[in-house]
Design a protein around this motif. Structure first.
Motif, PDB file in Angstrom:
ATOM      1  N   SER A 144       0.844  -1.209   0.000  1.00 56.91           N
ATOM      2  CA  SER A 144       0.000   0.000   0.000  1.00 56.91           C
ATOM      3  C   SER A 144       0.873   1.252   0.000  1.00 56.91           C
ATOM      4  CB  SER A 144      -0.940   0.008   1.210  1.00 56.91           C
ATOM      5  OG  SER A 144      -0.245  -0.313   2.390  1.00 56.91           O
ATOM      6  N   GLY A 145       2.159   1.085   0.330  1.00 54.80           N
ATOM      7  CA  GLY A 145       3.075   2.240   0.271  1.00 54.80           C
ATOM      8  C   GLY A 145       3.509   2.573  -1.142  1.00 54.80           C
ATOM      9  N   PHE A 146       3.116   1.711  -2.110  1.00 60.85           N
ATOM     10  CA  PHE A 146       3.557   1.929  -3.499  1.00 60.85           C
ATOM     11  C   PHE A 146       2.412   2.380  -4.396  1.00 60.85           C
ATOM     12  CE2 PHE A 146       7.899   0.292  -3.499  1.00 60.85           C
ATOM     13  CZ  PHE A 146       7.950  -0.282  -2.235  1.00 60.85           C
ATOM     14  N   TYR A 147       1.194   2.332  -3.892  1.00 63.35           N
ATOM     15  CA  TYR A 147       0.059   2.600  -4.791  1.00 63.35           C
ATOM     16  C   TYR A 147      -0.861   3.684  -4.232  1.00 63.35           C
ATOM     17  CZ  TYR A 147       1.879  -1.621  -6.858  1.00 63.35           C
ATOM     18  OH  TYR A 147       2.719  -2.555  -7.429  1.00 63.35           O
ATOM     19  N   HIS A 148      -0.247   4.811  -3.864  1.00 59.44           N
ATOM     20  CA  HIS A 148      -1.067   5.900  -3.316  1.00 59.44           C
ATOM     21  C   HIS A 148      -2.137   6.346  -4.311  1.00 59.44           C
ATOM     22  CE1 HIS A 148       1.633   6.211   0.059  1.00 59.44           C
ATOM     23  NE2 HIS A 148       2.673   6.275  -0.755  1.00 59.44           N
ATOM     24  N   ASP A 149      -1.925   6.015  -5.602  1.00 60.96           N
ATOM     25  CA  ASP A 149      -2.854   6.512  -6.650  1.00 60.96           C
ATOM     26  C   ASP A 149      -4.162   5.719  -6.669  1.00 60.96           C
ATOM     27  OD1 ASP A 149      -1.920   4.573  -9.562  1.00 60.96           O
ATOM     28  OD2 ASP A 149      -1.749   4.110  -7.431  1.00 60.96           O
ATOM     29  N   SER A 150      -4.247   4.626  -5.883  1.00 61.20           N
ATOM     30  CA  SER A 150      -5.440   3.773  -6.076  1.00 61.20           C
ATOM     31  C   SER A 150      -5.854   3.104  -4.772  1.00 61.20           C
ATOM     32  CB  SER A 150      -5.111   2.682  -7.104  1.00 61.20           C
ATOM     33  OG  SER A 150      -3.938   1.994  -6.646  1.00 61.20           O
ATOM     34  N   LEU A 151      -5.988   3.907  -3.715  1.00 61.07           N
ATOM     35  CA  LEU A 151      -6.371   3.331  -2.418  1.00 61.07           C
ATOM     36  C   LEU A 151      -7.749   3.794  -1.943  1.00 61.07           C
ATOM     37  CD1 LEU A 151      -2.988   3.571  -0.433  1.00 61.07           C
ATOM     38  CD2 LEU A 151      -3.942   1.594  -1.644  1.00 61.07           C
ATOM     39  N   ASP A 152      -8.496   4.454  -2.828  1.00 60.45           N
ATOM     40  CA  ASP A 152      -9.822   4.918  -2.408  1.00 60.45           C
ATOM     41  C   ASP A 152     -10.815   3.775  -2.570  1.00 60.45           C
ATOM     42  OD1 ASP A 152     -12.120   7.597  -3.483  1.00 60.45           O
ATOM     43  OD2 ASP A 152     -12.296   5.947  -2.020  1.00 60.45           O
ATOM     44  N   HIS A 158     -10.264   2.061  -8.563  1.00 59.66           N
ATOM     45  CA  HIS A 158      -9.201   1.756  -7.600  1.00 59.66           C
ATOM     46  C   HIS A 158      -9.344   0.329  -7.074  1.00 59.66           C
ATOM     47  CE1 HIS A 158      -8.146   6.206  -6.450  1.00 59.66           C
ATOM     48  NE2 HIS A 158      -8.217   6.014  -7.758  1.00 59.66           N
ATOM     49  N   SER A 162      -6.548  -2.638  -7.805  1.00 61.90           N
ATOM     50  CA  SER A 162      -5.918  -3.259  -6.609  1.00 61.90           C
ATOM     51  C   SER A 162      -6.123  -4.762  -6.645  1.00 61.90           C
ATOM     52  CB  SER A 162      -6.529  -2.677  -5.335  1.00 61.90           C
ATOM     53  OG  SER A 162      -6.259  -1.299  -5.249  1.00 61.90           O
ATOM     54  N   ASN A 249      -7.239   0.082   3.561  1.00 60.62           N
ATOM     55  CA  ASN A 249      -6.984  -0.115   2.129  1.00 60.62           C
ATOM     56  C   ASN A 249      -6.847  -1.605   1.816  1.00 60.62           C
ATOM     57  OD1 ASN A 249      -4.088  -1.092   1.711  1.00 60.62           O
ATOM     58  ND2 ASN A 249      -3.770   0.631   3.120  1.00 60.62           N
TER      59      ASN A 249
END
Ligand code: SDX
Length: 437
Positions: A144-152, A158, A162, A249
């Motif tokens: 989750s530290g690598f995909y800030h663009d898709s955690l909603d 998203h 994921s 997330n």
């Protein structure tokens, strides 16, 4: 509105409490007990043996008849006629894909199989002999530290990317755990290989030789992933749903599922089966261990036997046993000593009055470990492989919960601790007698 009702009369209450009853497509009806709280009561069901935690359309199990359906399709049929990625599509989307949908899905997953190079540095922080499940808990949560663009979690795009990333990257991360433990270089996925072939290549391939995977072993590996894909509201899936209900997330939720699966009563059983067979050591010792399993004062249990839901046979175990014979035949290991012990143990347990009375049959973990050992997979990697196969089930339930609308999961309790009491000064206190923790 529900037509059927239950009426609960409670001593001291003037009126009975009416509780709606709901029916599913198949399977037991459920009693909606939410009204009890308004009357000052909770239900009490340790281990959730009798509790339906949610409504779901994904998987149906009839423990008495040994039935397991994924979106209505029997596990035996899927194991015979489908493959793991097609079953992933079915679990995620509710229907089997057309040829084009299947090819597109396989292509999407293939394009997500690599992990960020920085992840490789995570593994260097683990001792070489760290348990692979410890590594998987860490690195999957770290994704989750690598995909800030898709955690909603409220954004469908998203959620689906994921899902694709997790399904695609689990085999890569699993193989990295193994490579780290044997001091070999990590292997990159090969885009011309199938999902299971790629996993076996990343596990056993080296940069010194051309990629090559035995197709019989690859098919067996695919079947192992498929048989572990989903299983209704088991402990790890329920954990993922509970974690998801807080809005966490998807990578954190899947990491919580991995942690739960690790336990020997759950996904850790396949590793425990092999350790048990090794401890038994010889067919002549089986009776002694069977007696220990029956002894209430002995914590020893026959690992790979029994199930909370299957009180007849586990349909996955039947398919797994057939696959076991195929793999050992292909590898010329029909006389594998552990297999001999396993087959004799199964025969004794199926004829023993204690196991018959308690409805303890081989479960999915009983034969999977023997197959994986024959393939050359170390015992401590077995639950990692279970987690890899189960990731799609965890995600499907997490996604279903979000799209159905959810409240944060927050069970209550029966409190039997101390009533309100005054705070004594330290000088006046008696010894606490901490007892055993
Ligand atoms: C998985 O939930 C799922 O769907 C899980 C799973 C999935 O796909 O997600 O199917 C995967 O976890 C399969 C199960 C793997 N675990 C094991 O093989 C470990 C060994 N099995 C046991 O720990 C046990 O059978 C459980 C945990 C699987 C089920 O336990 P339950 O339903 O809570 O049953 P129980 O512990 O109440 O046991 C009922 C009785 C007890 O005797 P009594 O107290 O009634 O006298 O059966 C006995 C138990 O002592 N018993 C066993 C036994 N399992 C249960 N006795 C000896 N050996 C065993 N294996």
């Amino acid at each position: 509105m529900s037509e059927k009702k239950a009426s609960l009369s409670i001593d001291g209450l003037d009126e009975a409490i009416e509780l709606p009853i709901y029916s599913g497509t198949i399977g037991p009806d459920v009693v909606d007990v939410q009204a009890l709280t308004r009357k000052g009561y909770f239900t009490y069901d340790p281990g959730f043996v009798s509790t339906a935690s949610c409504e779901s359309k994904i998987t149906y199990i009839d423990g008495g008849k040994g039935v397991l359906l994924h979106r209505g399709y029997p596990i035996e049929v899927l194991a015979e006629q489908s493959d793991y990625l097609e079953t992933c599509y079915l679990l995620l989307h509710g229907d089997l894909p057309s040829q084009k949908e299947y090819e597109d899905f396989v292509g999407i997953i293939r394009n997500h199989t690599m992990v960020a190079e920085a992840i490789a540095r995570f593994f260097r922080g683990f001792r070489y002999d760290s348990h692979p499940m410890a590594m998987m808990c860490g690195v999957v949560g770290a994704l989750s530290g690598f995909y800030h663009d898709s955690l909603d979690i409220n954004d469908a795009d998203h959620r689906i990317i994921s899902a694709h990333r997790l399904i695609a990257k689990m085999p890569t991360l699993a193989a990295m755990c193994y490579k780290h433990s044997v001091g070999q270089p990590f292997m990159y996925p090969q885009n011309h290989m199938s999902y299971a072939e790629n996993f076996l290549h990343m596990m056993f391939g080296t940069p010194c030789e051309e990629p090559k995977v035995n197709p019989v072993i690859a098919r067996a590996m695919d079947k192992i992933f498929l048989l572990h894909a989903d299983h209704e509201q088991n402990a790890s899936t329920s954990t993922v749903r509970l974690a998801g209900s807080s809005g966490a997330n998807p990578f954190a939720c899947i990491a919580s599922g991995i942690a739960t699966l690790w336990g020997p009563a759950h996904g850790g059983a396949n590793e425990a089966v092999l350790n048990m067979l090794a401890e038994i050591g010889d067919v002549k010792n089986i009776d002694k261990f069977v007696e220990r399993a029956k002894d209430k004062n002995d914590p020893f249990r026959l690992m790979g036997f029994g199930h909370r839901v299957y009180k007849n046979f586990d349909p996955r175990a039947k398919v797994m046993k057939q696959t076991c014979d195929e793999v050992l035949g292909e590898l010329g290991l029909e006389d594998d000593p552990l297999l001999k012990i396993a087959k004799r143990l199964e025969q004794i347990a199926l004829e023993d009055e204690y196991f018959i009375a308690k409805k303890l049959y081989p479960n999915v973990d009983f034969y999977s470990g023997i197959i994986m050992k024959a393939i050359g997979i170390p015992t401590d990697m077995f639950t990692v492989i279970f987690a890899t196969g189960r990731t799609v089930g965890w995600i499907a339930h997490w996604h279903e919960m979000i799209t159905q609308g959810f409240k944060i999961g927050r069970p209550r309790q029966l409190y039997t601790g101390s009533p309100l009491r005054d705070f004594p000064t330290r000088a006046t206190r008696k010894p606490a007698n901490p007892g055993s923790f």
